[in-house]
Design an enzyme around this catalytic site. Structure first.
Site, PDB file in Angstrom:
ATOM      1  N   LYS A 189      28.503-111.084 107.684  1.00 31.38           N
ATOM      2  CA  LYS A 189      29.016-112.281 107.302  1.00 31.38           C
ATOM      3  C   LYS A 189      30.783-112.394 107.768  1.00 31.38           C
ATOM      4  O   LYS A 189      31.652-111.591 107.435  1.00 31.38           O
ATOM      5  CB  LYS A 189      28.998-111.992 105.538  1.00 31.38           C
ATOM      6  CG  LYS A 189      29.980-112.485 105.108  1.00 31.38           C
ATOM      7  CD  LYS A 189      31.022-112.499 103.733  1.00 31.38           C
ATOM      8  CE  LYS A 189      31.736-111.888 103.964  1.00 31.38           C
ATOM      9  NZ  LYS A 189      33.340-112.467 103.821  1.00 31.38           N
ATOM     10  N   GLY A 242      38.091-104.869 109.050  1.00 39.10           N
ATOM     11  CA  GLY A 242      38.768-105.459 108.612  1.00 39.10           C
ATOM     12  C   GLY A 242      39.957-104.612 107.446  1.00 39.10           C
ATOM     13  O   GLY A 242      40.227-103.734 109.010  1.00 39.10           O
ATOM     14  N   GLU A 264      35.849-100.719 110.936  1.00 39.20           N
ATOM     15  CA  GLU A 264      36.926-100.235 112.032  1.00 39.20           C
ATOM     16  C   GLU A 264      37.911-101.043 111.365  1.00 39.20           C
ATOM     17  O   GLU A 264      38.292-101.984 110.676  1.00 39.20           O
ATOM     18  CB  GLU A 264      36.521-101.404 113.204  1.00 39.20           C
ATOM     19  CG  GLU A 264      35.878-101.357 113.444  1.00 39.20           C
ATOM     20  CD  GLU A 264      36.418-100.331 115.024  1.00 39.20           C
ATOM     21  OE1 GLU A 264      37.907-100.161 115.064  1.00 39.20           O
ATOM     22  OE2 GLU A 264      35.750 -99.519 115.578  1.00 39.20           O
ATOM     23  N   LEU A 265      39.405-100.291 111.579  1.00 40.59           N
ATOM     24  CA  LEU A 265      39.653-100.956 110.514  1.00 40.59           C
ATOM     25  C   LEU A 265      41.465-101.435 110.349  1.00 40.59           C
ATOM     26  O   LEU A 265      41.625-101.552 112.212  1.00 40.59           O
ATOM     27  CB  LEU A 265      40.671 -99.975 109.158  1.00 40.59           C
ATOM     28  CG  LEU A 265      39.320 -99.687 108.244  1.00 40.59           C
ATOM     29  CD1 LEU A 265      39.487 -98.324 107.548  1.00 40.59           C
ATOM     30  CD2 LEU A 265      38.461-100.673 107.464  1.00 40.59           C
ATOM     31  N   CYS A 298      44.320-105.983 115.912  1.00 41.36           N
ATOM     32  CA  CYS A 298      44.646-104.637 115.231  1.00 41.36           C
ATOM     33  C   CYS A 298      45.269-103.822 116.096  1.00 41.36           C
ATOM     34  O   CYS A 298      45.114-102.594 115.795  1.00 41.36           O
ATOM     35  CB  CYS A 298      42.647-104.375 114.639  1.00 41.36           C
ATOM     36  SG  CYS A 298      42.208-104.406 116.655  1.00 41.36           S
ATOM     37  N   GLU A 396      51.057-101.452 107.935  1.00 38.80           N
ATOM     38  CA  GLU A 396      51.020-103.199 109.411  1.00 38.80           C
ATOM     39  C   GLU A 396      51.384-104.378 108.871  1.00 38.80           C
ATOM     40  O   GLU A 396      50.717-104.947 107.545  1.00 38.80           O
ATOM     41  CB  GLU A 396      49.022-103.522 109.523  1.00 38.80           C
ATOM     42  CG  GLU A 396      48.563-103.415 109.921  1.00 38.80           C
ATOM     43  CD  GLU A 396      47.176-103.875 110.009  1.00 38.80           C
ATOM     44  OE1 GLU A 396      46.573-103.647 109.044  1.00 38.80           O
ATOM     45  OE2 GLU A 396      46.352-104.085 111.039  1.00 38.80           O
TER      46      GLU A 396
HETATM   47  P1  NAD Z   1      39.950-108.101 105.180  1.00 44.77           P
HETATM   48  O1  NAD Z   1      39.795-107.144 104.948  1.00 44.77           O
HETATM   49  O2  NAD Z   1      40.789-109.216 103.985  1.00 44.77           O
HETATM   50  O3  NAD Z   1      38.861-108.817 105.777  1.00 44.77           O
HETATM   51  C1  NAD Z   1      37.580-108.638 106.069  1.00 44.77           C
HETATM   52  C2  NAD Z   1      36.378-109.018 105.562  1.00 44.77           C
HETATM   53  O4  NAD Z   1      35.934-107.909 104.558  1.00 44.77           O
HETATM   54  C3  NAD Z   1      36.182-110.326 105.335  1.00 44.77           C
HETATM   55  O5  NAD Z   1      35.216-110.948 106.061  1.00 44.77           O
HETATM   56  C4  NAD Z   1      36.634-110.398 104.140  1.00 44.77           C
HETATM   57  O6  NAD Z   1      35.706-112.013 103.826  1.00 44.77           O
HETATM   58  C5  NAD Z   1      35.289-109.444 104.294  1.00 44.77           C
HETATM   59  N1  NAD Z   1      35.894-108.814 102.506  1.00 44.77           N
HETATM   60  C6  NAD Z   1      36.698-108.838 101.629  1.00 44.77           C
HETATM   61  N2  NAD Z   1      36.934-108.322 100.019  1.00 44.77           N
HETATM   62  C7  NAD Z   1      35.630-107.814 100.271  1.00 44.77           C
HETATM   63  C8  NAD Z   1      34.908-106.641  99.478  1.00 44.77           C
HETATM   64  N3  NAD Z   1      35.195-106.499  98.258  1.00 44.77           N
HETATM   65  N4  NAD Z   1      33.168-106.393 100.234  1.00 44.77           N
HETATM   66  C9  NAD Z   1      32.974-106.710 101.028  1.00 44.77           C
HETATM   67  N5  NAD Z   1      33.105-107.357 102.194  1.00 44.77           N
HETATM   68  C10 NAD Z   1      34.918-108.174 101.276  1.00 44.77           C
HETATM   69  O7  NAD Z   1      41.062-108.091 106.231  1.00 44.77           O
HETATM   70  P2  NAD Z   1      41.299-109.479 107.151  1.00 44.77           P
HETATM   71  O8  NAD Z   1      42.443-109.849 106.628  1.00 44.77           O
HETATM   72  O9  NAD Z   1      40.426-110.675 107.515  1.00 44.77           O
HETATM   73  O10 NAD Z   1      42.054-109.034 108.259  1.00 44.77           O
HETATM   74  C11 NAD Z   1      42.871-108.330 108.646  1.00 44.77           C
HETATM   75  C12 NAD Z   1      42.565-106.732 109.113  1.00 44.77           C
HETATM   76  O11 NAD Z   1      41.452-106.903 110.093  1.00 44.77           O
HETATM   77  C13 NAD Z   1      43.732-105.987 110.007  1.00 44.77           C
HETATM   78  O12 NAD Z   1      44.482-104.733 108.857  1.00 44.77           O
HETATM   79  C14 NAD Z   1      43.696-105.578 111.086  1.00 44.77           C
HETATM   80  O13 NAD Z   1      43.851-104.511 111.817  1.00 44.77           O
HETATM   81  C15 NAD Z   1      42.375-105.617 110.973  1.00 44.77           C
HETATM   82  N6  NAD Z   1      41.182-105.379 112.064  1.00 44.77           N
HETATM   83  C16 NAD Z   1      40.897-104.069 112.069  1.00 44.77           C
HETATM   84  C17 NAD Z   1      39.931-104.819 114.140  1.00 44.77           C
HETATM   85  C18 NAD Z   1      39.530-102.661 114.476  1.00 44.77           C
HETATM   86  O14 NAD Z   1      38.726-103.809 115.567  1.00 44.77           O
HETATM   87  N7  NAD Z   1      39.719-102.202 113.923  1.00 44.77           N
HETATM   88  C19 NAD Z   1      39.701-105.583 114.720  1.00 44.77           C
HETATM   89  C20 NAD Z   1      40.604-106.955 114.249  1.00 44.77           C
HETATM   90  C21 NAD Z   1      40.901-107.006 112.378  1.00 44.77           C
END
Ligand code: NAD
Length: 504
Positions: A189, A242, A264-265, A298, A396
């Site tokens: 997804k 995310g 991975e956050l 990230c 962040e």
């Molecule tokens: P987000 O947490 O808003 O969304 C991430 C994913 O989760 C999306 O596909 C979203 O649709 C889904 N999602 C949202 N709510 C959900 C729920 N309740 N249940 C299941 N899935 C859900 O993050 P974003 O804004 O898309 O991305 C930015 C973040 O991602 C930043 O914090 C960044 O640091 C992090 N990130 C981390 C890494 C890593 O490898 N550590 C890599 C890239 C991005």
């Protein structure tokens, strides 16, 4: 299914591509036919329509993955899975330019960055193909006579892979390649902001000839489609990239079924610069860490922790570089920074910078929304005079904003760098080799780059400590995230004569 996404009625939608879900071996519209617009962050225009999966679609995807797991994919040897991974690598090589163009349209990243990412994808499938036939159990000498004991490494099962929008296909690959090597099947997804590249990727999987149901894609919002996947009783493992906030919610929801979770956050990574560093190299490294990809990575090195005596010089160098960065159309090879990926991101970055200034930070460069190009551009921003307790030093940003702090000695440098709830990565700049290793060992981060930044590779484990996550992607460790250990005991003798009422 409730949604806040834009729907079909917009004028002119007929001219745009309308994508379908990948469920088992079929391409299908969402169960109730709903789609939503994918918006190009540079033009702010819809450029494609993606299906908004229903809960029945999610069930179908999970069931297809289960069928493949118990069918052809589950029956294959590691060597056969490796051949499929290599076929996929070949298709991805051929499709790299196409996938990069789609990626840039979806999230506004520079084409030179998405091209480099797309070109790197085959290497991950090649690397994990090399591990697929080496997932060995062990023979363990039994601690009592008459028994033979060994372990098997078995796939964890059906994996739900949920990704952020900033690097959709790279983040997918970091999950998919080891999961397939381990023998799992996957329901992906992508972020609701960037649904299309993952659907295009599914075409590559189809072309590569992987069995139906091994890779499925459902698109739609996180609150609906994502949440349903995480709570699905027939999903064995959730692998999530995310924000920390969503990751914590995902972890809690998954635990209701004791579903395995890797996270991975987010990050608030420090770049620690000692006065003995090559300051120009350090400045370039800091620029790459915070302004590449418009800071939307990230591992963004969003805190500069610099030795007092080098502070003014490095800030001057950074300001010089920041002011020369060319903002522009992500597909223009001359552009060095593209837009932020969506409106909420722009609003968040602006608000964080404004509050930092109110709390006493000084704007040494940038600091504003860039109006000249329209769209979602924010100037490369350097904030000095930041104290470790300020919001801009702790939260962040996920944008092109550097917070600068000073230190007097090594202990203070380490304390400042570690003064964060996050622990994804860190950069360290010094010419003193003993100090380099000493400090690298003391930094609380999953990756430390010494006199370098933003290096990743298929064989380099990647992941966070503290609030930056659980688990590792890439490297040998990554396959372990998709395997369970089964222990098998065999009694060698017919008559055991053991007490049925005592253990062991
Ligand atoms: P987000 O947490 O808003 O969304 C991430 C994913 O989760 C999306 O596909 C979203 O649709 C889904 N999602 C949202 N709510 C959900 C729920 N309740 N249940 C299941 N899935 C859900 O993050 P974003 O804004 O898309 O991305 C930015 C973040 O991602 C930043 O914090 C960044 O640091 C992090 N990130 C981390 C890494 C890593 O490898 N550590 C890599 C890239 C991005």
């Amino acid at each position: 299914m409730a949604s806040s996404m834009t729907h079909f009625e917009e004028p002119g939608h007929e001219a745009l591509p309308v994508y379908e879900l990948r469920l088992g071996g079929s391409w299908r519209p969402a169960g109730d036919g709903r789609t939503y617009a994918a918006v190009n962050p540079f033009t702010d225009q819809a450029w494609a329509y993606a299906p908004e999966a229903t809960s029945a679609d999610v069930d179908t995807a999970v069931a297809a993955a289960r069928t493949a797991l118990h069918g052809p994919w589950g029956e294959m040897t590691g060597a056969e899975r490796a051949r499929h991974l290599r076929s996929l690598a070949t298709v991805l090589e051929e499709e790299a330019e196409h996938l990069a163009a789609i990626e840039t349209r979806g999230n506004g990243k520079l084409l030179r960055e998405t091209m480099a990412q797309a070109a790197s994808l085959p290497g991950y499938y090649q690397y994990f193909a090399g591990l697929a036939d080496k997932l060995e159990g062990t023979t363990i000498p039994a601690d009592k006579p008459g028994y033979f004991m060994y372990t098997r490494r078995e796939p964890v099962g059906v994996v739900a892979a949920i990704m952020a929008w900033n690097s959709p296909l790279l983040l997918l690959t970091w999950k998919l390649a080891p999961a397939l090597a381990a023998g799992c099947t996957v329901v992906a997804k992508p972020s609701a902001y960037t649904p299309v590249s993952t659907l295009e990727f599914a075409r590559c999987v189809e072309r590569a000839g992987l069995p139906d149901g091994v890779f499925n894609v459902v698109t739609g919002s996180g609150a609906d489609v994502g949440q349903q996947l995480v709570k699905h009783p027939d999903v064995d493992k959730v692998t999530f990239t995310g924000s920390t906030q969503t990751g914590i919610a995902v972890g809690k929801a998954a635990m209701e079924n004791v579903t395995r979770v890797s996270l991975e956050l987010g990050g608030k990574s420090a770049q620690v610069v000692f006065a003995d560093a090559e300051l120009e190299a350090a400045a370039i490294g800091v620029v790459s860490g915070i302004f590449a990809a418009t800071g939307q990575t990230c591992v963004a090195g969003s805190r500069l922790v610099v030795e007092q005596s080098a502070h003014d010089e490095i800030v001057a160098r950074l300001v010089h570089h920041a002011e020369k960065i060319r903002l522009g159309d992500p597909v223009d090879p001359a552009s060095e920074m593209g837009p932020l990926a969506n409106k909420p991101q722009l609003a968040k970055v602006s608000a964080l910078v404004q509050r930092a200034v109110e709390q006493g930070a000084h704007v040494a460069a940038g600091g504003r929304v860039s109006r000249e190009l329209g769209g979602l551009f924010f100037e490369p921003t350097i904030l000095t005079g930041v104290r470790p307790d300020m919001e801009i030093a702790r939260e962040e940003v996920f944008g092109p904003v550097l917070a600068v702090m000073r230190f007097d000695d090594e202990d203070e440098a380490v304390a400042l760098a570690n003064d964060t709830r996050f622990g994804l990565a860190a950069g360290l700049w010094t010419e003193n080799v003993r100090r380099a290793h000493r400090v690298a060992h003391r930094l609380e981060a999953g990756t430390v780059w010494i006199n370098a930044y933003r290096m990743v590779a298929p064989n380099a484990p990647f992941g966070g400590v503290k609030l930056s996550g659980i688990g590792r992607e890439n490297g040998r460790d990554a396959v372990q995230e998709y395997l369970e250990t089964k222990t098998i005991w065999l009694a060698l003798n017919e008559a055991e004569g053991r007490d049925p009422f005592s253990i062991g």
